[in-house]
Design a protein around this motif. Structure first.
Motif, PDB file in Angstrom:
ATOM      1  N   VAL A  15       0.745  -1.091  -0.049  1.00  0.00           N
ATOM      2  CA  VAL A  15      -0.208   0.093   0.038  1.00  0.00           C
ATOM      3  C   VAL A  15       0.788   1.338   0.116  1.00  0.00           C
ATOM      4  N   GLY A  16       2.138   1.216   0.009  1.00  0.00           N
ATOM      5  CA  GLY A  16       3.180   2.162   0.097  1.00  0.00           C
ATOM      6  C   GLY A  16       3.349   2.658   1.437  1.00  0.00           C
ATOM      7  N   LYS A  17       3.665   1.770   2.383  1.00  0.00           N
ATOM      8  CA  LYS A  17       4.130   2.078   3.657  1.00  0.00           C
ATOM      9  C   LYS A  17       5.775   2.384   3.574  1.00  0.00           C
ATOM     10  N   THR A  18       6.488   1.735   2.945  1.00  0.00           N
ATOM     11  CA  THR A  18       7.784   1.892   3.124  1.00  0.00           C
ATOM     12  C   THR A  18       8.467   3.177   2.178  1.00  0.00           C
ATOM     13  N   THR A  19       7.665   3.152   1.041  1.00  0.00           N
ATOM     14  CA  THR A  19       7.873   4.148  -0.034  1.00  0.00           C
ATOM     15  C   THR A  19       7.320   5.803   0.820  1.00  0.00           C
ATOM     16  N   THR A  20       6.206   5.657   1.528  1.00  0.00           N
ATOM     17  CA  THR A  20       5.695   6.930   2.443  1.00  0.00           C
ATOM     18  C   THR A  20       7.018   7.170   3.432  1.00  0.00           C
ATOM     19  N   SER A  21       7.474   5.917   4.294  1.00  0.00           N
ATOM     20  CA  SER A  21       8.359   6.301   5.363  1.00  0.00           C
ATOM     21  C   SER A  21       9.685   6.807   4.696  1.00  0.00           C
ATOM     22  N   LEU A  37      14.631   7.688  11.120  1.00  0.00           N
ATOM     23  CA  LEU A  37      13.751   6.579  10.455  1.00  0.00           C
ATOM     24  C   LEU A  37      14.007   5.427  11.046  1.00  0.00           C
ATOM     25  N   ILE A  38      13.210   4.508  11.546  1.00  0.00           N
ATOM     26  CA  ILE A  38      13.215   3.252  12.133  1.00  0.00           C
ATOM     27  C   ILE A  38      12.792   2.101  11.170  1.00  0.00           C
ATOM     28  N   ASP A  39      13.652   1.271  10.575  1.00  0.00           N
ATOM     29  CA  ASP A  39      13.245   0.184   9.574  1.00  0.00           C
ATOM     30  C   ASP A  39      12.593  -0.810  10.547  1.00  0.00           C
ATOM     31  N   PHE A  40      11.585  -1.105  10.742  1.00  0.00           N
ATOM     32  CA  PHE A  40      11.016  -2.173  11.739  1.00  0.00           C
ATOM     33  C   PHE A  40      10.395  -3.327  10.741  1.00  0.00           C
ATOM     34  N   ASP A  41      10.747  -3.685   9.860  1.00  0.00           N
ATOM     35  CA  ASP A  41      10.550  -4.599   8.955  1.00  0.00           C
ATOM     36  C   ASP A  41      11.633  -5.469   8.377  1.00  0.00           C
ATOM     37  N   GLN A  42      11.668  -6.822   8.602  1.00  0.00           N
ATOM     38  CA  GLN A  42      12.760  -7.964   8.229  1.00  0.00           C
ATOM     39  C   GLN A  42      13.111  -7.728   6.862  1.00  0.00           C
ATOM     40  N   GLN A  43      12.356  -7.427   6.031  1.00  0.00           N
ATOM     41  CA  GLN A  43      12.544  -7.266   4.719  1.00  0.00           C
ATOM     42  C   GLN A  43      13.659  -6.293   4.503  1.00  0.00           C
ATOM     43  N   ALA A  44      13.720  -5.162   5.183  1.00  0.00           N
ATOM     44  CA  ALA A  44      14.516  -4.223   5.329  1.00  0.00           C
ATOM     45  C   ALA A  44      14.654  -3.235   4.127  1.00  0.00           C
ATOM     46  N   ASN A  45      13.423  -3.236   3.529  1.00  0.00           N
ATOM     47  CA  ASN A  45      13.335  -2.269   2.415  1.00  0.00           C
ATOM     48  C   ASN A  45      13.485  -0.774   2.319  1.00  0.00           C
ATOM     49  N   ALA A  46      13.217  -0.525   3.747  1.00  0.00           N
ATOM     50  CA  ALA A  46      13.528   1.097   3.904  1.00  0.00           C
ATOM     51  C   ALA A  46      15.017   1.363   4.069  1.00  0.00           C
ATOM     52  N   GLY A  49      16.366   1.120   0.416  1.00  0.00           N
ATOM     53  CA  GLY A  49      15.906   2.202  -0.253  1.00  0.00           C
ATOM     54  C   GLY A  49      16.480   3.547   0.124  1.00  0.00           C
ATOM     55  N   LEU A  50      16.970   3.431   0.986  1.00  0.00           N
ATOM     56  CA  LEU A  50      18.051   4.710   1.468  1.00  0.00           C
ATOM     57  C   LEU A  50      19.601   4.519   0.905  1.00  0.00           C
ATOM     58  N   GLY A  51      19.824   3.401   0.252  1.00  0.00           N
ATOM     59  CA  GLY A  51      21.065   3.323  -0.330  1.00  0.00           C
ATOM     60  C   GLY A  51      22.072   2.677   0.689  1.00  0.00           C
ATOM     61  N   VAL A  52      21.670   1.821   1.763  1.00  0.00           N
ATOM     62  CA  VAL A  52      22.174   1.335   2.838  1.00  0.00           C
ATOM     63  C   VAL A  52      22.278  -0.247   2.489  1.00  0.00           C
ATOM     64  N   LYS A  53      23.665  -0.705   2.237  1.00  0.00           N
ATOM     65  CA  LYS A  53      24.009  -2.110   1.817  1.00  0.00           C
ATOM     66  C   LYS A  53      23.871  -2.922   3.038  1.00  0.00           C
ATOM     67  N   ASP A 121      13.227  15.892  15.971  1.00  0.00           N
ATOM     68  CA  ASP A 121      12.020  16.573  15.782  1.00  0.00           C
ATOM     69  C   ASP A 121      10.821  15.323  15.278  1.00  0.00           C
ATOM     70  N   TYR A 122      11.311  14.242  14.515  1.00  0.00           N
ATOM     71  CA  TYR A 122      10.467  13.315  14.235  1.00  0.00           C
ATOM     72  C   TYR A 122      11.175  12.030  14.121  1.00  0.00           C
ATOM     73  N   ILE A 123      10.488  11.022  14.701  1.00  0.00           N
ATOM     74  CA  ILE A 123      10.978   9.659  14.590  1.00  0.00           C
ATOM     75  C   ILE A 123       9.945   8.821  13.882  1.00  0.00           C
ATOM     76  N   LEU A 124      10.266   8.288  12.692  1.00  0.00           N
ATOM     77  CA  LEU A 124       9.206   7.729  11.637  1.00  0.00           C
ATOM     78  C   LEU A 124       9.495   6.087  11.768  1.00  0.00           C
ATOM     79  N   ILE A 125       8.589   5.296  12.103  1.00  0.00           N
ATOM     80  CA  ILE A 125       8.690   3.900  12.005  1.00  0.00           C
ATOM     81  C   ILE A 125       8.016   3.173  11.143  1.00  0.00           C
ATOM     82  N   ASP A 126       8.803   2.461   9.949  1.00  0.00           N
ATOM     83  CA  ASP A 126       8.322   1.673   8.915  1.00  0.00           C
ATOM     84  C   ASP A 126       7.705   0.583   9.480  1.00  0.00           C
TER      85      ASP A 126
END
Length: 256
Positions: A15-21, A37-46, A49-53, A121-126
């Motif tokens: 639905v666009g969770k990671t894209t939005t995060s 930004l906290i990547d809270f999904d084992q697929q590690a797409n966030a 998607g931010l270029g971290v290997k 200021d903001y903590i986002l959790i994917d």
């Protein structure tokens, strides 16, 4: 002043969770907000998607969750100024099972974030596409939630389930619906507009003014390890996510 913690959540996948995060995090950082930004999904797409290997990640959210000593070591810089990341890995899959015997298991993330929330200021959790203990931890740690809803069939079914889950959490602690975000609206498809109208009818006060339309730039950006805001700044998708960031900042300034 401490961070506003926002979970991006919907148990329905795609639905666009990671894209939005990713894109919201970058757009907020570009407004000179300090963002984690906290990547809270084992697929590690966030993370990807931010270029971290993945192979470059020493500590991730599972270590952050379980070892107080690596609290700050799990936080890494990204290529975007003002934006930091707690990456994810497949190790997160093993965490949930081990937590079931822990007292107050829903509040583990909340306790960890209290130590660092003053730095942002903001903590986002994917969040992952589920209604699991991991998601419970995200919700109990959050001030509010953004619910992305794809403008397609079956969307409001999942939305109703998500609202029910939020209602359960609200019996224990304050949790605001920051907004319902309509995503993947295809201008050529009338079904998308019908879904948008129905969601708007059911939750008239909860819908973001910004709608994320279907965009090839949004789809392509993660392949380059970038947000669409970095990849194609002047594209429609980039403009929409920057407008969403402005909506959220305005709401925060308004005293929410």
């Amino acid at each position: 002043m401490s961070a506003r913690i926002i979970s991006i959540v919907n148990q329905k996948g795609g639905v666009g969770k990671t894209t939005t995060s990713i894109n919201l995090a970058v757009a907020l950082a570009m407004q000179n907000k300090k963002v984690l930004l906290i990547d809270f999904d084992q697929q590690a797409n966030a993370t990807i998607g931010l270029g971290v290997k993945r192979e470059d990640v020493l500590f991730d959210i599972s270590d952050f969750f379980t070892h107080i000593a690596v609290l700050h070591k799990a936080i890494i810089k990204t290529a975007v100024e003002n934006l930091k990341l707690i990456p994810a890995s497949i190790k997160l899959a093993n965490i949930e099972e081990s937590l079931y015997q822990v007292p107050d298991k829903e509040f583990l993330l909340d306790r960890k974030l209290k130590v660092i929330k003053k730095d942002y200021d903001y903590i986002l959790i994917d969040c992952p596409p589920s209604l699991s203990l991991i998601v419970d931890n995200a919700l109990f740690a959050s001030d509010s939630v953004i619910i992305p809803v794809e403008c397609g069939y079956y969307s409001y079914d999942a939305l109703n389930q998500m609202i029910h889950k939020i209602n359960q959490v609200q019996k224990v602690k304050p949790l605001e619906v920051e907004g319902i975000l309509l995503t993947k609206l295809d201008n050529r498809n009338t079904l998308g507009y019908e879904v948008a109208e129905k969601v708007n009818f059911l939750f008239p006060d909860k819908i973001f003014k910004t709608i994320i339309t279907y965009s090839s730039h949004i789809q392509e950006a993660p392949m380059h390890g970038k947000s669409v805001v970095e990849f194609s700044f002047n594209s429609r998708g980039s403009k929409e996510y920057r407008l969403l960031a402005e909506e959220i900042i305005s709401k925060s300034i308004g005293g929410n």
